[in-house]
Motif scaffolding. Structure first.
Motif, PDB file in Angstrom:
ATOM      1  N   LEU A 219       5.065   4.441   2.371  1.00  0.00           N
ATOM      2  CA  LEU A 219       4.245   3.227   2.231  1.00  0.00           C
ATOM      3  C   LEU A 219       3.110   3.205   3.249  1.00  0.00           C
ATOM      4  O   LEU A 219       2.006   2.746   2.956  1.00  0.00           O
ATOM      5  N   GLN A 220       3.391   3.682   4.461  1.00  0.00           N
ATOM      6  CA  GLN A 220       2.315   3.794   5.461  1.00  0.00           C
ATOM      7  C   GLN A 220       1.278   4.808   5.016  1.00  0.00           C
ATOM      8  O   GLN A 220       0.076   4.594   5.166  1.00  0.00           O
TER       9      GLN A 220
ATOM     10  N   ALA B 133       0.584   5.691   1.947  1.00  0.00           N
ATOM     11  CA  ALA B 133      -0.187   5.141   0.827  1.00  0.00           C
ATOM     12  C   ALA B 133      -1.340   4.293   1.344  1.00  0.00           C
ATOM     13  O   ALA B 133      -2.480   4.387   0.853  1.00  0.00           O
ATOM     14  N   GLU B 134      -1.055   3.479   2.343  1.00  0.00           N
ATOM     15  CA  GLU B 134      -2.102   2.604   2.893  1.00  0.00           C
ATOM     16  C   GLU B 134      -3.190   3.441   3.587  1.00  0.00           C
ATOM     17  O   GLU B 134      -4.388   3.192   3.416  1.00  0.00           O
TER      18      GLU B 134
ATOM     19  N   HIS C 154      -5.326   5.303   1.056  1.00  0.00           N
ATOM     20  CA  HIS C 154      -6.231   4.374   0.377  1.00  0.00           C
ATOM     21  C   HIS C 154      -7.412   4.037   1.274  1.00  0.00           C
ATOM     22  O   HIS C 154      -8.566   4.011   0.830  1.00  0.00           O
TER      23      HIS C 154
END
Lengths: 110, 234
Positions: A11-12, A14-15, A18
């Motif tokens: 999740l980190q 992915a951020e 992005h």
């Protein structure tokens, strides 16, 4: 917390990806049957060039999920993928453990 | 998932706050809820159930198929006392998936040589804990026997809602400790939450065996805890 994303934290990543301007898809295990290698809630993150981090299985179906991710990144429409011994596609990509999993695949938008 | 929702989840995780991501599988819309925020009333039962168990789950609410992902802060152990038992516990805890840190103001005990590779803070708990408060995802083990060192962090752990608070000491030592804490104004039901004598009763004798008994008791507390932050939105 450091600004560097933890390489083991999808999740980190992915951020971070992005923020770097990469297109990103996020896969999440939403259901398992039998001896599935990764528990429900596990994530795999994929970018537009097929780079990935994390896992939704023990390495058995990641290739297939990454291939589907290109579509999802293109269209923006989420998909639910199913892999398991009863499924011909899955047999081909092979969940060797004999379990079945369902994976939700979506694009990170915004 | 939109990036704002992802950022909300990551910020909550970085701050060690529980969060859930609820995805409507038909529309693909994901909503994030962070600990302490009110939950959507129609989803309340499903979300609070997933939180209590700590397990992500599929749920059908009304006509909608939801996937509820649960992000709980990783459990950690804070040990008061750089003692022999702590040396063994420092080796066992990472194997079982816990982060661990040790606090002891006695610099003779808290040496790098005795605790290589472990987070070791040679300072008073009174000075350390305000900067890194104990939370509900933390287990506290007080192992010095010394009220001057142990009592403050035990109170802080009870106030912070630590999922486990254990204290080393014989029954007589613990009876005296309970009396001190009550006189200091700690509620009786909080005092009763302290596990003492510390550790599961496996007949542990050596420091390493006591460390195993403590870790097993911490795991039992972790797996049986009630997690929900449970307010329903009005």
């Amino acid at each position: 917390m450091t600004s560097e994303a933890n390489i083991l934290d999808p999740l980190q990543i992915a951020e971070t990806w992005h923020r770097q301007g990469r297109t990103v898809a996020l896969a999440t295990v939403i259901e398992t049957w039998g001896s599935a290698p990764r528990p429900v809630g596990s994530h795999l993150v994929i970018d537009g060039e097929g780079n990935f981090q994390g896992s939704v299985s023990g390495g058995c179906v990641e290739g297939a999920v990454i291939a589907e991710a290109a579509d999802v990144i293109q269209s923006g429409a989420p998909k639910i993928l199913e892999f398991g011994v009863a499924d011909e596609t899955a047999w081909r990509v092979g969940l060797s453990c004999g379990g079945r999993i369902r994976v939700y695949l979506e694009r990170v938008d915004g | 998932m939109d990036i704002a929702t992802l950022q909300t989840l990551n910020s909550a995780r970085a701050a060690r706050r529980a969060s859930v991501a609820v995805t409507d599988l038909a529309t693909g819309r994901t909503q994030a809820f962070v600990e302490g925020e009110p939950l959507t009333p129609e989803w309340y039962a499903a979300i609070s159930g997933a939180l209590r168990s700590g397990r992500p789950t599929l749920a059908v609410v009304g006509e909608r198929s939801l996937f509820i992902n649960v992000h709980l802060p990783p459990p950690r152990i804070v040990v008061i006392g750089a003692v022999h038992i702590s040396q063994a516990l420092a080796q066992l805890a990472p194997v079982a998936g816990f982060d661990m840190s040790i606090i002891d103001p006695r610099t003779a005990f808290a040496t790098e040589e005795r605790f290589r590779g472990v987070e070791l803070i040679a300072d008073w708990p009174e000075d350390v804990l305000p900067g890194r408060p104990l939370d509900r995802y933390t287990a506290l083990a007080a192992l010095t026997h010394d009220p001057k060192i142990d009592d403050f962090p035990i109170r802080a752990a009870l106030e912070g809602g630590c999922f486990y608070v254990g204290a080393l000491g014989s029954r007589r030592t613990h009876a005296a400790r309970m009396e001190r804490l009550r006189l200091a104004g700690v509620a009786a039901e909080d005092v009763d939450r302290i596990r003492a004598p510390i550790g599961l009763d496996i007949g542990a004798a050596s420091p390493a065996e006591i460390a195993v008994a403590i870790l097993a008791e911490i795991i039992a507390a972790l797996r049986n805890r009630e997690v929900g932050w449970g307010r329903e939105a009005s």
